[in-house]
Design a protein around this motif. Structure first.
Motif, short mmCIF file in Angstrom:
data_model
loop_
_atom_site.label_atom_id
_atom_site.label_comp_id
_atom_site.label_asym_id
_atom_site.label_seq_id
_atom_site.Cartn_x
_atom_site.Cartn_y
_atom_site.Cartn_z
N TYR A 54 -17.18 -1.91 59.10
CA TYR A 54 -18.10 -2.01 57.96
C TYR A 54 -17.88 -3.33 57.20
N ALA A 55 -16.62 -3.66 56.94
CA ALA A 55 -16.31 -4.90 56.22
C ALA A 55 -16.68 -6.13 57.05
N ALA A 56 -16.50 -6.03 58.37
CA ALA A 56 -16.88 -7.14 59.26
C ALA A 56 -18.39 -7.35 59.23
N ARG A 57 -19.14 -6.26 59.23
CA ARG A 57 -20.60 -6.36 59.13
C ARG A 57 -21.01 -6.99 57.80
N GLN A 58 -20.38 -6.58 56.74
CA GLN A 58 -20.68 -7.15 55.42
C GLN A 58 -20.38 -8.64 55.39
N LYS A 59 -19.30 -9.03 56.03
CA LYS A 59 -18.93 -10.44 56.08
C LYS A 59 -19.99 -11.23 56.85
N LEU A 60 -20.51 -10.65 57.92
CA LEU A 60 -21.56 -11.32 58.70
C LEU A 60 -22.82 -11.52 57.87
N GLN A 61 -23.09 -10.61 56.96
CA GLN A 61 -24.29 -10.72 56.13
C GLN A 61 -24.24 -11.93 55.21
N THR A 62 -23.04 -12.40 54.91
CA THR A 62 -22.92 -13.55 54.00
C THR A 62 -23.05 -14.88 54.73
N TYR A 63 -22.93 -14.88 56.06
CA TYR A 63 -23.03 -16.13 56.82
C TYR A 63 -24.45 -16.65 56.84
N LYS A 64 -24.58 -17.94 56.85
CA LYS A 64 -25.88 -18.59 57.02
C LYS A 64 -26.03 -18.94 58.50
N PHE A 65 -27.05 -18.41 59.13
CA PHE A 65 -27.31 -18.67 60.55
C PHE A 65 -28.47 -19.65 60.68
N THR A 66 -28.38 -20.53 61.67
CA THR A 66 -29.40 -21.56 61.84
C THR A 66 -30.63 -21.08 62.60
N LYS A 67 -30.47 -20.03 63.38
CA LYS A 67 -31.58 -19.51 64.17
C LYS A 67 -31.77 -18.03 63.86
N PRO A 68 -33.02 -17.55 63.92
CA PRO A 68 -33.29 -16.15 63.54
C PRO A 68 -32.60 -15.10 64.42
N TRP A 69 -32.38 -15.40 65.69
CA TRP A 69 -31.80 -14.42 66.60
C TRP A 69 -30.30 -14.27 66.41
N MET A 70 -29.68 -15.19 65.69
CA MET A 70 -28.22 -15.20 65.61
C MET A 70 -27.62 -14.02 64.83
N ARG A 71 -28.25 -13.60 63.77
CA ARG A 71 -27.69 -12.54 62.94
C ARG A 71 -27.55 -11.23 63.73
N MET A 72 -28.61 -10.81 64.38
CA MET A 72 -28.56 -9.55 65.13
C MET A 72 -27.64 -9.66 66.35
N THR A 73 -27.63 -10.83 66.98
CA THR A 73 -26.74 -11.03 68.12
C THR A 73 -25.29 -10.97 67.67
N ALA A 74 -24.99 -11.58 66.54
CA ALA A 74 -23.63 -11.55 66.00
C ALA A 74 -23.22 -10.11 65.67
N MET A 75 -24.15 -9.34 65.13
CA MET A 75 -23.86 -7.93 64.84
C MET A 75 -23.52 -7.17 66.12
N GLY A 76 -24.32 -7.41 67.16
CA GLY A 76 -24.08 -6.74 68.44
C GLY A 76 -22.75 -7.12 69.05
N ILE A 77 -22.44 -8.41 69.04
CA ILE A 77 -21.17 -8.88 69.60
C ILE A 77 -20.00 -8.29 68.81
N THR A 78 -20.13 -8.24 67.49
CA THR A 78 -19.07 -7.69 66.65
C THR A 78 -18.87 -6.21 66.93
N GLU A 79 -19.95 -5.47 67.05
CA GLU A 79 -19.82 -4.04 67.33
C GLU A 79 -19.20 -3.79 68.69
N GLN A 80 -19.60 -4.56 69.69
CA GLN A 80 -19.01 -4.40 71.02
C GLN A 80 -17.52 -4.74 71.00
N THR A 81 -17.17 -5.76 70.24
CA THR A 81 -15.76 -6.14 70.15
C THR A 81 -14.95 -5.03 69.50
N TYR A 82 -15.49 -4.44 68.44
CA TYR A 82 -14.77 -3.35 67.76
C TYR A 82 -14.72 -2.10 68.63
N ASP A 83 -15.73 -1.85 69.44
CA ASP A 83 -15.75 -0.66 70.30
C ASP A 83 -14.77 -0.78 71.46
#
Length: 109
Positions: A54-83
């Motif tokens: 949860y805290a990692a997801r919140q931290k990702l929300q504060t990042y500025k991404f240069t491309k629109p696809w990056m936020r959701m991809t980062a969320m997916g990669i983070t979840e897979q890493t935690y799983d």
């Protein structure tokens, strides 16, 4: 005549094999693999430090991404890493992720 045909077919197949192996990644593909590997390594650092998903997801929300696809991809990669039960070091994870991504991108071509 038969030997000529066999030689021509062999050369043709060899040419196709060489051209298939010589495929290069586009710079965009390399960038995506590198960016994804960095994202996975950061997620692994947070996971090993005991930060909750949860805290990692919140931290990702504060990042500025240069491309629109990056936020959701980062969320997916983070979840897979935690799983994953893996406890490998972030640098090793980054290298593994990058190599697998490059292999995948080359296989798609």
């Amino acid at each position: 005549m038969r030997n000529v045909w066999i030689a021509l077919i062999s050369l043709g197949l060899a040419g196709v094999a060489v051209s298939t192996q010589a495929k290069e990644l586009q710079s965009n593909d390399r960038y995506m693999c590198s960016w994804g590997a960095g994202t996975a390594a950061r997620a692994q650092e947070l996971k090993l430090a005991g930060v909750s998903l949860y805290a990692a997801r919140q931290k990702l929300q504060t990042y500025k991404f240069t491309k629109p696809w990056m936020r959701m991809t980062a969320m997916g990669i983070t979840e897979q890493t935690y799983d994953s039960p893996s406890r490998i070091k972030p640098a090793a994870l980054r290298q593994s992720f990058y190599e697998d991504c490059v292999r995948f991108k080359l296989a798609r071509k």
